[in-house]
Design a protein around this motif. Structure first.
Motif, PDB file in Angstrom:
ATOM      1  N   ASP A   1       0.798  -1.222   0.000  1.00 49.23           N
ATOM      2  CA  ASP A   1       0.000   0.000   0.000  1.00 49.23           C
ATOM      3  C   ASP A   1       0.836   1.280   0.000  1.00 49.23           C
ATOM      4  OD1 ASP A   1       1.038  -0.067   2.528  1.00 49.23           O
ATOM      5  OD2 ASP A   1      -0.880  -0.380   3.547  1.00 49.23           O
TER       6      ASP A   1
ATOM      7  N   SER B   1       2.382   2.515   2.335  1.00 51.47           N
ATOM      8  CA  SER B   1       2.423   3.115   3.672  1.00 51.47           C
ATOM      9  C   SER B   1       3.143   2.204   4.662  1.00 51.47           C
ATOM     10  CB  SER B   1       1.007   3.373   4.181  1.00 51.47           C
ATOM     11  OG  SER B   1       0.293   4.102   3.240  1.00 51.47           O
TER      12      SER B   1
ATOM     13  N   TYR C   1       5.740  -1.115 -14.135  1.00 53.43           N
ATOM     14  CA  TYR C   1       4.436  -0.483 -13.927  1.00 53.43           C
ATOM     15  C   TYR C   1       3.414  -1.487 -13.370  1.00 53.43           C
ATOM     16  CZ  TYR C   1      -0.124   1.449 -15.230  1.00 53.43           C
ATOM     17  OH  TYR C   1      -1.422   1.864 -15.218  1.00 53.43           O
TER      18      TYR C   1
ATOM     19  N   PHE D   1       1.968  -0.955  -9.763  1.00 54.95           N
ATOM     20  CA  PHE D   1       0.680  -0.254  -9.701  1.00 54.95           C
ATOM     21  C   PHE D   1      -0.542  -1.099 -10.019  1.00 54.95           C
ATOM     22  CE2 PHE D   1       3.836   3.075 -10.804  1.00 54.95           C
ATOM     23  CZ  PHE D   1       3.782   3.749  -9.596  1.00 54.95           C
ATOM     24  N   GLN D   2      -0.351  -2.334 -10.428  1.00 58.26           N
ATOM     25  CA  GLN D   2      -1.540  -3.142 -10.702  1.00 58.26           C
ATOM     26  C   GLN D   2      -1.651  -4.248  -9.666  1.00 58.26           C
ATOM     27  OE1 GLN D   2      -1.772  -4.431 -14.795  1.00 58.26           O
ATOM     28  NE2 GLN D   2      -2.309  -2.391 -15.486  1.00 58.26           N
ATOM     29  N   SER D   3      -2.868  -4.576  -9.358  1.00 58.57           N
ATOM     30  CA  SER D   3      -3.127  -5.563  -8.332  1.00 58.57           C
ATOM     31  C   SER D   3      -2.562  -6.935  -8.717  1.00 58.57           C
ATOM     32  CB  SER D   3      -4.638  -5.674  -8.145  1.00 58.57           C
ATOM     33  OG  SER D   3      -4.928  -6.652  -7.220  1.00 58.57           O
ATOM     34  N   PRO D   4      -1.877  -7.667  -7.851  1.00 62.17           N
ATOM     35  CA  PRO D   4      -1.552  -7.300  -6.474  1.00 62.17           C
ATOM     36  C   PRO D   4      -0.323  -6.367  -6.437  1.00 62.17           C
ATOM     37  CG  PRO D   4      -0.750  -9.519  -6.961  1.00 62.17           C
ATOM     38  CD  PRO D   4      -1.455  -9.047  -8.171  1.00 62.17           C
ATOM     39  N   ILE D   5      -0.479  -5.258  -5.768  1.00 60.46           N
ATOM     40  CA  ILE D   5       0.560  -4.226  -5.746  1.00 60.46           C
ATOM     41  C   ILE D   5       1.801  -4.701  -4.992  1.00 60.46           C
ATOM     42  CG2 ILE D   5       1.076  -2.015  -4.635  1.00 60.46           C
ATOM     43  CD1 ILE D   5      -1.610  -1.083  -5.667  1.00 60.46           C
TER      44      ILE D   5
ATOM     45  N   TYR E   1       5.160  -2.688  -4.385  1.00 61.91           N
ATOM     46  CA  TYR E   1       5.996  -1.501  -4.609  1.00 61.91           C
ATOM     47  C   TYR E   1       7.489  -1.860  -4.564  1.00 61.91           C
ATOM     48  CZ  TYR E   1       2.080   1.766  -4.390  1.00 61.91           C
ATOM     49  OH  TYR E   1       0.934   2.443  -4.650  1.00 61.91           O
TER      50      TYR E   1
ATOM     51  N   THR F   1      -5.060   2.396 -10.170  1.00 64.71           N
ATOM     52  CA  THR F   1      -3.648   2.779 -10.267  1.00 64.71           C
ATOM     53  C   THR F   1      -3.431   4.155  -9.666  1.00 64.71           C
ATOM     54  OG1 THR F   1      -3.640   1.625 -12.363  1.00 64.71           O
ATOM     55  CG2 THR F   1      -1.739   2.986 -11.894  1.00 64.71           C
TER      56      THR F   1
ATOM     57  N   GLN G   1      -4.273   4.297  -5.767  1.00 67.04           N
ATOM     58  CA  GLN G   1      -3.248   3.672  -4.934  1.00 67.04           C
ATOM     59  C   GLN G   1      -1.992   4.547  -4.875  1.00 67.04           C
ATOM     60  OE1 GLN G   1      -3.500  -0.049  -6.937  1.00 67.04           O
ATOM     61  NE2 GLN G   1      -4.738  -0.971  -5.361  1.00 67.04           N
ATOM     62  N   ALA G   2      -1.654   5.165  -6.002  1.00 60.72           N
ATOM     63  CA  ALA G   2      -0.485   6.054  -6.007  1.00 60.72           C
ATOM     64  C   ALA G   2      -0.753   7.274  -5.126  1.00 60.72           C
ATOM     65  CB  ALA G   2      -0.170   6.484  -7.431  1.00 60.72           C
TER      66      ALA G   2
ATOM     67  N   ILE H   1      -2.784   7.451  -2.532  1.00 58.59           N
ATOM     68  CA  ILE H   1      -2.779   7.043  -1.117  1.00 58.59           C
ATOM     69  C   ILE H   1      -1.333   6.870  -0.640  1.00 58.59           C
ATOM     70  CG2 ILE H   1      -3.382   5.166   0.483  1.00 58.59           C
ATOM     71  CD1 ILE H   1      -5.970   4.815  -1.237  1.00 58.59           C
TER      72      ILE H   1
ATOM     73  N   PHE I   1      -9.451  -3.348  -2.014  1.00 61.80           N
ATOM     74  CA  PHE I   1      -8.075  -2.856  -1.963  1.00 61.80           C
ATOM     75  C   PHE I   1      -7.873  -1.816  -0.854  1.00 61.80           C
ATOM     76  CE2 PHE I   1      -7.778  -3.442  -6.857  1.00 61.80           C
ATOM     77  CZ  PHE I   1      -7.472  -4.775  -6.685  1.00 61.80           C
TER      78      PHE I   1
ATOM     79  N   THR J   1     -10.321  -8.666  -2.127  1.00 54.47           N
ATOM     80  CA  THR J   1      -8.997  -8.230  -2.562  1.00 54.47           C
ATOM     81  C   THR J   1      -8.464  -9.104  -3.698  1.00 54.47           C
ATOM     82  OG1 THR J   1      -8.033  -9.587  -0.828  1.00 54.47           O
ATOM     83  CG2 THR J   1      -8.287  -7.252  -0.340  1.00 54.47           C
TER      84      THR J   1
ATOM     85  N   PRO K   1      -7.261  -9.788  -9.358  1.00 54.16           N
ATOM     86  CA  PRO K   1      -6.269 -10.710  -9.900  1.00 54.16           C
ATOM     87  C   PRO K   1      -6.885 -11.971 -10.524  1.00 54.16           C
ATOM     88  CG  PRO K   1      -5.569  -9.917  -7.757  1.00 54.16           C
ATOM     89  CD  PRO K   1      -6.951  -9.382  -7.987  1.00 54.16           C
TER      90      PRO K   1
END
Lengths: 303, 441
Positions: free
Chosen positions: A55, A57, A262, A266-270, A272, B91, B94-95, B97, B113, B398, B402
């Motif tokens: 997320d 965070s 990308y 940025f696409q599920s499942p994210i 980072y 997209t 989420q960015a 947040i 999500f 969630t 996918p």
């Protein structure tokens, strides 16, 4: 106390100090922007590549797991191959075509401004829009290109559904978007060549091809090297127009490394951290190629 | 035409997790009057909240703008409307947040999500607020561990087919009132042949939409107990998927739109609006957009019943409203959610944009759709026929993205001859196992 005394030596020192500082002050605003929006995020990305986060965070330290996951992912080999094919074709044809266009435009006497504007025009378009427009244009059944090809008996190639043709379309559109930019740089390089060399060659009876081969190309080498470096970097970074043109398809044939980043980020499942690790790998690849190009170019110059 | 929604939407939605429960019993009394107190008005005056919004039609945006103006008048607060394209909805959010730029309120498609960053609404809107909505419809906005309401269902959607009436008429084919998948395909081919149209059939490039055909054949991917149920009837799934991929392989459906768009979502709406498509499989959220487009293109269209097999009905979905805990004015954000989802505003939106309501009171009273009432009647009827198993996948909010996306991407491989349908189903079973395993971590 003595430092505040205005002696000629102090005045000279002060003046020297100011002279040294001035260029940095001019550079400061740009440097600040560069540090804030390029260097800091890049360092942060490198740091994040050692963490897992879904997320943005909450981060969990995972060491080099993200790098291991990337190198253990079988799709990465395919994406690396796609990227290599794209970069080689894109770089070679961009360089050759921009050189050709620059030489032609440089010798153009009639409608010079108009033709230069035409060549440069695609650069001004949003790459996203370019991808969408070419997507429509290349549609197998209802696209204008295939309508024209059918009219002359050329069949209906599946530009966006056949993997090899998809890559061809992506390379072509990439070149179409950036060609004007490279051409303008080369045009500037051409105009920096002393005209008397061309006049001397003409007096000596050199053919046009001899002039190009023995005067234009050698003297344009530093600018050409810049084009090779820039097109290599752009090739590795290509994403926006490809994403709207093919979405990385057909069958992943045009999925390059930036799209991989990308989609992981940025696409599920994210993921980072994984996206950042892939970004770091991309940086290292581009850095290595740029350094190699630069060193090879310098060595040739030295010879 | 007044359509009583209670027997249609309510039955379908409630079947999901509340089998055996009467909907009427779950519907609370009317909400308390939507009037801010003097203290709230004083605190909110001049405050600004951001509403992150996407639209399926111009009518949705126009109505939202009007409702925002009403809200601003009521509260003295300002609402900044950020209109986002559907394709980058998650997209961008989420960015935002992750970057600390969370909007106050968002309209969402995948609320799962955002459960952990959502504002629990009960503390602002009361414990009974949840009872204003159809019970089954709040599953995806109920936090899986705290069980608190972290959003509201904003509209219900049901997948189903549209047909081009002009093409059917020219082909001399009657409008279907009930059909099976083989009949749908045969009809589409017949209409295409008669009109020499470019394609016979198209479906949104979406695992969610394909799940409808799977449901008709009796195949599901996840049940309400979060179990992988695709492995119990793979042959049924194979049958449904093959039926669709065969149409694309045979060029009876727009293969470029599916294969040529890689991992991007794509919809054949533009192909349908070009008048070159007899049957377009999508859902009720397209009624407003198609209505606007078809009027401009000067052809007639209609929603027709879903094909049936082992099961009938459609496939459920919905849109949600969520306020975020990062909001600087959480009470105002929660009040905005409540305002948009109150009886008056929801009814207005349903009428303008052909939504199916999520509120119990509106379900009870029905909606007077001023236009396209017959289309909405078809969707509502299919909603009522939708089997409870179709709601199972909502138990893993969630993972729905996918799982649907994997199915979509594997279908691309089948269309390109890279994989058989049998292999697709086996790969999808393994993928679902892997996804479900992540829930246990």
């Amino acid at each position: 106390m003595s430092s505040s005394v205005e002696t000629p030596v102090n005045r000279r020192r002060h003046k020297n100090w100011r002279r040294r500082l001035t260029p940095y002050l001019f550079l400061a605003p740009n440097l600040l922007i560069f540090l804030t929006f390029i260097i800091w995020p890049a360092l942060r990305g490198f740091y994040i590549s050692f963490f897992d986060s879904i997320d943005g965070s909450n981060f969990e330290y995972v060491g080099t797991e993200n790098y291991k996951a990337i190198f253990g992912d079988p799709t990465v080999a395919i994406i690396a191959r796609n990227t290599a094919i794209f970069v080689v074709f894109y770089m070679v044809f961009s360089t050759l075509l921009s050189l050709t266009f620059a030489i032609i435009l440089n010798e153009q006497r009639f409608g010079r401004g108009f033709f230069r504007a035409i060549v440069f025009l695609p650069v001004m378009l949003s790459p996203v829009v370019v991808g969408l427009i070419w997507n429509d244009f290349l549609d197998r059944k209802v696209g204008p290109l295939n309508a024209m090809l059918e009219a002359i008996g050329g069949g209906s190639p599946g530009w966006l559904v056949e993997p090899a043709l998809g890559m061809t379309a992506a390379v072509f559109v990439g070149i179409w978007v950036h060609l004007g930019f490279y051409t303008i740089i080369l045009l500037a390089g051409l105009q920096g060549i002393d005209r008397s060399l061309f006049e001397a060659a003409a007096i000596d009876g050199a053919t046009r091809w001899q002039v190009i081969r023995q005067i234009t190309l050698p003297l344009l080498k530093p600018t050409t090297l810049i084009i090779i470096i820039l097109s290599t970097i752009h090739g590795f970074q290509s994403f926006d127009f490809i994403y709207t043109l093919t979405g990385g398809g057909p069958l992943g044939a045009t999925t390059l490394i930036v799209q991989y980043i990308y989609e992981r980020a940025f696409q599920s499942p994210i993921q980072y951290g994984l996206g950042s690790a892939a970004g770091v790998i991309l940086f290292l690849i581009i850095f290595a190629f740029t350094a190699l190009n630069f060193l090879v170019g310098r060595r040739r110059d030295a010879v | 035409m007044k359509i009583n929604l209670r027997k249609s939407i309510a039955i379908g939605a409630s079947l999901a997790l509340t089998a055996g429960l009467s909907l009427v019993g779950n519907v609370a009394a009317q909400a308390a009057p939507l009037t801010p107190t003097a203290a709230q008005l004083a605190a909110w005056k001049g405050k600004e909240i951001t509403y992150y919004f996407y639209q399926d039609s111009a009518a949705e945006l126009d109505t939202t703008k009007k409702q925002i103006a009403d809200f601003e008048k009521l509260t003295g607060a300002k609402v900044k409307l950020d209109v986002i394209p559907f394709t980058s909805l998650d997209t961008q959010l989420q960015a935002r947040i992750a970057g600390g730029n969370t909007p106050d309120v968002a309209r969402l498609n995948n609320p799962g999500f955002y459960h952990n960053v959502a504002l629990p609404l009960e503390q602002y809107l009361g414990r009974n607020y949840v009872k204003e909505f159809l019970k089954g419809s709040t599953t995806q906005v109920t936090h899986p561990t705290t069980k608190k309401l972290v959003g509201v269902p904003y509209d219900l959607t049901i997948n189903g087919p549209f047909i081009n009436l002009d093409l059917f008429e020219k082909a001399g084919v009657p409008v279907p009132t009930s059909w099976t998948w083989p009949e749908l395909i045969a009809t589409a081919k017949k209409v295409q042949a008669a009109n020499k149209s470019e394609y016979a059939f198209a479906i949104d490039k979406s695992g969610h939409r394909v799940s409808t055909a799977m449901s008709h054949m009796g195949a599901y991917m996840v049940d309400s107990k979060q179990r992988n149920v695709l492995r119990t009837s793979p042959f049924r799934a194979e049958k449904a998927i093959k039926m669709i991929t065969d149409l694309y392989v045979a060029d009876l459906a727009p293969r470029d739109l599916w294969i040529g768009t890689g991992t991007r979502y794509s919809s054949p709406t533009a192909v349908f609006l070009s008048g070159q498509l007899p049957v377009f499989f999508s859902g009720n959220w397209n009624v407003a957009g198609l209505s606007e487009g078809a009027s401009a293109a000067k052809f007639r269209f209609a929603a027709v019943p879903n094909p049936s097999g082992l099961n009938g009905g459609g496939w459920p979905g919905g849109k949600f409203l969520m306020a975020f805990s990062a909001s600087k004015t959480p009470d105002l954000a929660a009040f905005f959610v409540r305002f948009l989802a109150n009886t008056e505003q929801m009814e207005e939106m349903c009428k303008a944009a052909f939504w199916m309501p999520t509120r119990g009171d509106l379900s009870e009273s029905g909606i007077n759709y001023p236009k396209r009432a017959s289309d909405m009647k078809v969707f509502l009827a299919d909603s009522a026929k939708t089997p409870s198993a179709a709601y199972g996948i909502q138990s893993v909010p969630t993972l729905t993205g996918p799982i649907y996306n994997k199915l979509r991407d594997l279908m691309t491989d089948v269309m390109a001859g890279k994989m058989t349908v049998k292999e697709l189903v086996q790969t999808q079973i393994t993928f679902i196992d892997q996804q479900l395993a992540t829930l246990k971590k």
